[in-house]
Design a protein around this motif. Structure first.
Motif, PDB file in Angstrom:
ATOM      1  N   GLU A 173       0.819  -1.211   0.000  1.00  0.00           N
ATOM      2  CA  GLU A 173       0.000   0.000   0.000  1.00  0.00           C
ATOM      3  C   GLU A 173       0.854   1.263   0.000  1.00  0.00           C
ATOM      4  OE1 GLU A 173      -4.424   1.074   1.271  1.00  0.00           O
ATOM      5  OE2 GLU A 173      -3.326  -0.234   2.638  1.00  0.00           O
ATOM      6  N   THR A 174       2.051   1.219   0.623  1.00  0.00           N
ATOM      7  CA  THR A 174       2.913   2.405   0.561  1.00  0.00           C
ATOM      8  C   THR A 174       3.386   2.638  -0.863  1.00  0.00           C
ATOM      9  OG1 THR A 174       4.838   1.093   1.271  1.00  0.00           O
ATOM     10  CG2 THR A 174       3.684   2.368   2.964  1.00  0.00           C
ATOM     11  N   VAL A 175       3.618   1.569  -1.622  1.00  0.00           N
ATOM     12  CA  VAL A 175       3.999   1.728  -3.039  1.00  0.00           C
ATOM     13  C   VAL A 175       2.860   2.392  -3.798  1.00  0.00           C
ATOM     14  CG1 VAL A 175       4.613   0.546  -5.176  1.00  0.00           C
ATOM     15  CG2 VAL A 175       5.525  -0.279  -3.000  1.00  0.00           C
ATOM     16  N   THR A 176       1.653   1.868  -3.633  1.00  0.00           N
ATOM     17  CA  THR A 176       0.498   2.406  -4.343  1.00  0.00           C
ATOM     18  C   THR A 176       0.276   3.879  -4.016  1.00  0.00           C
ATOM     19  OG1 THR A 176      -0.580   0.241  -4.356  1.00  0.00           O
ATOM     20  CG2 THR A 176      -1.986   2.159  -4.703  1.00  0.00           C
ATOM     21  N   LEU A 177       0.311   4.201  -2.727  1.00  0.00           N
ATOM     22  CA  LEU A 177       0.053   5.585  -2.328  1.00  0.00           C
ATOM     23  C   LEU A 177       1.161   6.517  -2.801  1.00  0.00           C
ATOM     24  CD1 LEU A 177      -1.318   4.998   1.284  1.00  0.00           C
ATOM     25  CD2 LEU A 177      -2.613   5.676  -0.738  1.00  0.00           C
ATOM     26  N   PHE A 178       2.411   6.066  -2.744  1.00  0.00           N
ATOM     27  CA  PHE A 178       3.500   6.917  -3.244  1.00  0.00           C
ATOM     28  C   PHE A 178       3.296   7.236  -4.717  1.00  0.00           C
ATOM     29  CE2 PHE A 178       7.470   7.607  -5.436  1.00  0.00           C
ATOM     30  CZ  PHE A 178       8.056   8.604  -4.667  1.00  0.00           C
ATOM     31  N   MET A 179       2.967   6.238  -5.515  1.00  0.00           N
ATOM     32  CA  MET A 179       2.796   6.475  -6.947  1.00  0.00           C
ATOM     33  C   MET A 179       1.598   7.388  -7.217  1.00  0.00           C
ATOM     34  SD  MET A 179       5.382   5.078  -8.256  1.00  0.00           S
ATOM     35  CE  MET A 179       4.918   5.499  -9.928  1.00  0.00           C
ATOM     36  N   GLU A 180       0.565   7.295  -6.416  1.00  0.00           N
ATOM     37  CA  GLU A 180      -0.583   8.195  -6.578  1.00  0.00           C
ATOM     38  C   GLU A 180      -0.214   9.633  -6.217  1.00  0.00           C
ATOM     39  OE1 GLU A 180      -3.846   6.707  -4.319  1.00  0.00           O
ATOM     40  OE2 GLU A 180      -4.069   4.886  -5.531  1.00  0.00           O
ATOM     41  N   LEU A 181       0.659   9.788  -5.207  1.00  0.00           N
ATOM     42  CA  LEU A 181       1.009  11.124  -4.724  1.00  0.00           C
ATOM     43  C   LEU A 181       2.154  11.766  -5.505  1.00  0.00           C
ATOM     44  CD1 LEU A 181       0.851  10.396  -0.886  1.00  0.00           C
ATOM     45  CD2 LEU A 181      -0.788  11.736  -2.204  1.00  0.00           C
ATOM     46  N   CYS A 182       2.945  10.976  -6.189  1.00  0.00           N
ATOM     47  CA  CYS A 182       4.080  11.524  -6.937  1.00  0.00           C
ATOM     48  C   CYS A 182       3.571  12.251  -8.181  1.00  0.00           C
ATOM     49  CB  CYS A 182       5.031  10.402  -7.345  1.00  0.00           C
ATOM     50  SG  CYS A 182       6.532  10.993  -8.161  1.00  0.00           S
ATOM     51  N   PRO A 183       3.820  13.551  -8.308  1.00  0.00           N
ATOM     52  CA  PRO A 183       3.327  14.296  -9.472  1.00  0.00           C
ATOM     53  C   PRO A 183       3.842  13.704 -10.782  1.00  0.00           C
ATOM     54  CG  PRO A 183       4.099  15.799  -7.762  1.00  0.00           C
ATOM     55  CD  PRO A 183       4.536  14.424  -7.341  1.00  0.00           C
ATOM     56  N   ALA A 184       3.010  13.711 -11.795  1.00  0.00           N
ATOM     57  CA  ALA A 184       3.372  13.104 -13.078  1.00  0.00           C
ATOM     58  C   ALA A 184       4.655  13.686 -13.636  1.00  0.00           C
ATOM     59  CB  ALA A 184       2.220  13.280 -14.073  1.00  0.00           C
ATOM     60  N   GLU A 185       4.861  14.995 -13.443  1.00  0.00           N
ATOM     61  CA  GLU A 185       6.043  15.632 -14.016  1.00  0.00           C
ATOM     62  C   GLU A 185       7.339  15.242 -13.302  1.00  0.00           C
ATOM     63  OE1 GLU A 185       4.215  18.656 -11.094  1.00  0.00           O
ATOM     64  OE2 GLU A 185       3.523  17.141 -12.545  1.00  0.00           O
ATOM     65  N   LEU A 186       7.228  14.580 -12.152  1.00  0.00           N
ATOM     66  CA  LEU A 186       8.425  14.160 -11.423  1.00  0.00           C
ATOM     67  C   LEU A 186       8.714  12.664 -11.556  1.00  0.00           C
ATOM     68  CD1 LEU A 186       8.053  16.177  -8.079  1.00  0.00           C
ATOM     69  CD2 LEU A 186       9.369  16.772 -10.131  1.00  0.00           C
ATOM     70  N   ARG A 187       7.840  11.932 -12.181  1.00  0.00           N
ATOM     71  CA  ARG A 187       8.001  10.477 -12.221  1.00  0.00           C
ATOM     72  C   ARG A 187       9.217  10.042 -13.026  1.00  0.00           C
ATOM     73  NH1 ARG A 187       2.343   7.125 -12.239  1.00  0.00           N
ATOM     74  NH2 ARG A 187       1.409   8.127 -10.414  1.00  0.00           N
ATOM     75  N   ALA A 188       9.639  10.826 -13.989  1.00  0.00           N
ATOM     76  CA  ALA A 188      10.788  10.431 -14.819  1.00  0.00           C
ATOM     77  C   ALA A 188      12.046  10.231 -13.974  1.00  0.00           C
ATOM     78  CB  ALA A 188      11.038  11.471 -15.905  1.00  0.00           C
ATOM     79  N   VAL A 189      12.194  10.983 -12.873  1.00  0.00           N
ATOM     80  CA  VAL A 189      13.411  10.859 -12.064  1.00  0.00           C
ATOM     81  C   VAL A 189      13.448   9.541 -11.299  1.00  0.00           C
ATOM     82  CG1 VAL A 189      13.576  13.357 -11.844  1.00  0.00           C
ATOM     83  CG2 VAL A 189      12.523  12.038 -10.001  1.00  0.00           C
ATOM     84  N   LEU A 190      12.310   8.840 -11.197  1.00  0.00           N
ATOM     85  CA  LEU A 190      12.309   7.558 -10.505  1.00  0.00           C
ATOM     86  C   LEU A 190      13.157   6.519 -11.236  1.00  0.00           C
ATOM     87  CD1 LEU A 190       8.550   7.314  -9.420  1.00  0.00           C
ATOM     88  CD2 LEU A 190      10.488   8.242  -8.139  1.00  0.00           C
ATOM     89  N   ARG A 191      13.463   6.765 -12.497  1.00  0.00           N
ATOM     90  CA  ARG A 191      14.335   5.858 -13.249  1.00  0.00           C
ATOM     91  C   ARG A 191      15.776   5.921 -12.744  1.00  0.00           C
ATOM     92  NH1 ARG A 191      11.488   3.328 -16.835  1.00  0.00           N
ATOM     93  NH2 ARG A 191       9.654   4.299 -17.759  1.00  0.00           N
ATOM     94  N   HIS A 192      16.081   6.915 -11.918  1.00  0.00           N
ATOM     95  CA  HIS A 192      17.397   7.015 -11.292  1.00  0.00           C
ATOM     96  C   HIS A 192      17.392   6.484  -9.858  1.00  0.00           C
ATOM     97  CE1 HIS A 192      17.793  10.735 -14.095  1.00  0.00           C
ATOM     98  NE2 HIS A 192      18.031   9.614 -14.746  1.00  0.00           N
ATOM     99  N   CYS A 193      16.237   5.964  -9.412  1.00  0.00           N
ATOM    100  CA  CYS A 193      16.065   5.603  -7.999  1.00  0.00           C
ATOM    101  C   CYS A 193      16.013   4.090  -7.798  1.00  0.00           C
ATOM    102  CB  CYS A 193      14.753   6.195  -7.451  1.00  0.00           C
ATOM    103  SG  CYS A 193      14.664   7.983  -7.486  1.00  0.00           S
ATOM    104  N   ARG A 194      16.447   3.685  -6.620  1.00  0.00           N
ATOM    105  CA  ARG A 194      16.288   2.309  -6.177  1.00  0.00           C
ATOM    106  C   ARG A 194      15.026   2.221  -5.315  1.00  0.00           C
ATOM    107  NH1 ARG A 194      21.445   1.169  -2.783  1.00  0.00           N
ATOM    108  NH2 ARG A 194      20.771  -1.033  -2.872  1.00  0.00           N
ATOM    109  N   ALA A 195      14.132   1.310  -5.643  1.00  0.00           N
ATOM    110  CA  ALA A 195      12.976   1.016  -4.797  1.00  0.00           C
ATOM    111  C   ALA A 195      13.382  -0.144  -3.898  1.00  0.00           C
ATOM    112  CB  ALA A 195      11.766   0.645  -5.637  1.00  0.00           C
ATOM    113  N   LEU A 196      13.570   0.132  -2.603  1.00  0.00           N
ATOM    114  CA  LEU A 196      14.027  -0.874  -1.650  1.00  0.00           C
ATOM    115  C   LEU A 196      12.822  -1.356  -0.847  1.00  0.00           C
ATOM    116  CD1 LEU A 196      17.375   0.793  -0.514  1.00  0.00           C
ATOM    117  CD2 LEU A 196      16.899  -0.680  -2.481  1.00  0.00           C
ATOM    118  N   CYS A 197      12.426  -2.605  -1.071  1.00  0.00           N
ATOM    119  CA  CYS A 197      11.156  -3.139  -0.592  1.00  0.00           C
ATOM    120  C   CYS A 197      11.389  -4.230   0.444  1.00  0.00           C
ATOM    121  CB  CYS A 197      10.367  -3.720  -1.767  1.00  0.00           C
ATOM    122  SG  CYS A 197      10.113  -2.557  -3.136  1.00  0.00           S
TER     123      CYS A 197
END
Length: 227
Positions: A173-197
Motif C-alpha cells: 500500500e505504501t507503493v500504491t500511495l507513493f505512486m498516486e502522490l508523486c506528481p506526473a512531471e516528477l516520475r521520470a526521475v524515478l528511473r534514477h532511484c532504487r525502490a528498496l522493498c
C-alpha cells in the motif's frame, strides 16, 4: 552526480527510528510518510492459541493481552518490539507474510484459534486475506490506514532536483500511495532511484509500475548500505 537523499514512506511508529539509521549510514534521510495510522483501542484479553502480527503498527492493540500467550511475528524487528512489551513467548518469521504462514504450518497451528491483529486499508479491506485462506485465522482490526494528501515538501524538492537515490517501501500500500502522490512531471526521475522493498511481494508490486532504476527486496537499511 552523487544522489544522497533517501525517502522514507513509512509512518510512525518506525519513521524516526528509520531516519536516524539512514543518517548513521551516511545518507540524507527525508521523511515522507504516505499514510497515517489510526489505532484501534486495545481490546480486553482475548483467549486464543496464538496471536499473529504482520506489522509493528498492530502492537498497541495488544496492550491488554496475556503476556504468556504465544505471539508469532512477521520478522525480527517486530519480535523485538513485542518482547519489549513484556510478551514472554515470541517467535519471528523471516520477514514476510508467506514466511509467517510457513512458521504456523511448521508448528501445526491453524484455524480460528489463531488471531491475526491486522490493519484495515484505506479502501476498507482488512489485511491478511492470504492467511485467512491458507490457515483459517481469525482477524481483528488493530489499526486503520489513512492516506496523506501529498508527499512532504522536502521529498518533492528532492525529486524535483533529481537528488533521490532510494525510496523505502514497507508494504504494497505504501507503493500504491507513493505512486498516486508523486506528481506526473516528477516520475521520470524515478528511473534514477532504487525502490528498496521489505518483501518480494512488495517488490513485485513496485515492478508492476515499470518505472524504477532498480527494485530490490530485503531489509531496506541493509540493501541501502553505507556511503
Amino acid at each position: 552526480m552523487m544522489r544522497r537523499v533517501v525517502l522514507i514512506t513509512r509512518p510512525e511508529p518506525g519513521l524516526r527510528e528509520t531516519l536516524a539509521r539512514v543518517q548513521a549510514q551516511g545518507w540524507h534521510g527525508v521523511a515522507s510518510p504516505v499514510m497515517h495510522i489510526q489505532p484501534t483501542p486495545p481490546i480486553a484479553d482475548y483467549p486464543c492459541q496464538a496471536m499473529l502480527v504482520t506489522s509493528r503498527q498492530a502492537l498497541p492493540f495488544l496492550a491488554h493481552q496475556n503476556r504468556e500467550r504465544l505471539v508469532l511475528t512477521v520478522g525480527d524487528a517486530t519480535a523485538r518490539h513485542t518482547r519489549a512489551m513484556g510478551f514472554q513467548y515470541v517467535e519471528a518469521a523471516s520477514g514476510d507474510q508467506e514466511a509467517l504462514e510457513t512458521l504456523c504450518q511448521q508448528k501445526g497451528l491453524r484455524g480460528p484459534s489463531l488471531v491475526l491483529a491486522c490493519g484495515r486499508g484505506r479502501d476498507g479491506q482488512l489485511y491478511g486475506a492470504g492467511l485467512v485462506q491458507s490457515l483459517g485465522v481469525q482477524r481483528l482490526e488493530a489499526y486503520h490506514v489513512r492516506p496523506v494528501p501529498s508527499l512532504s515538501d522536502a521529498a518533492l524538492r528532492a525529486l524535483a532536483h533529481d537528488e533521490v537515490a532510494a525510496i523505502f517501501f514497507y508494504s504494497r500500500e505504501t507503493v500504491t500511495l507513493f505512486m498516486e502522490l508523486c506528481p506526473a512531471e516528477l516520475r521520470a526521475v524515478l528511473r534514477h532511484c532504487r525502490a528498496l522493498c521489505l518483501s518480494e511481494a512488495i517488490a513485485a508490486h513496485a515492478r508492476s509500475y515499470d518505472i524504477w532504476g532498480e527494485v530490490e527486496f530485503g531489509p531496506p537499511l541493509t540493501l541501502l548500505g553505507h556511503i
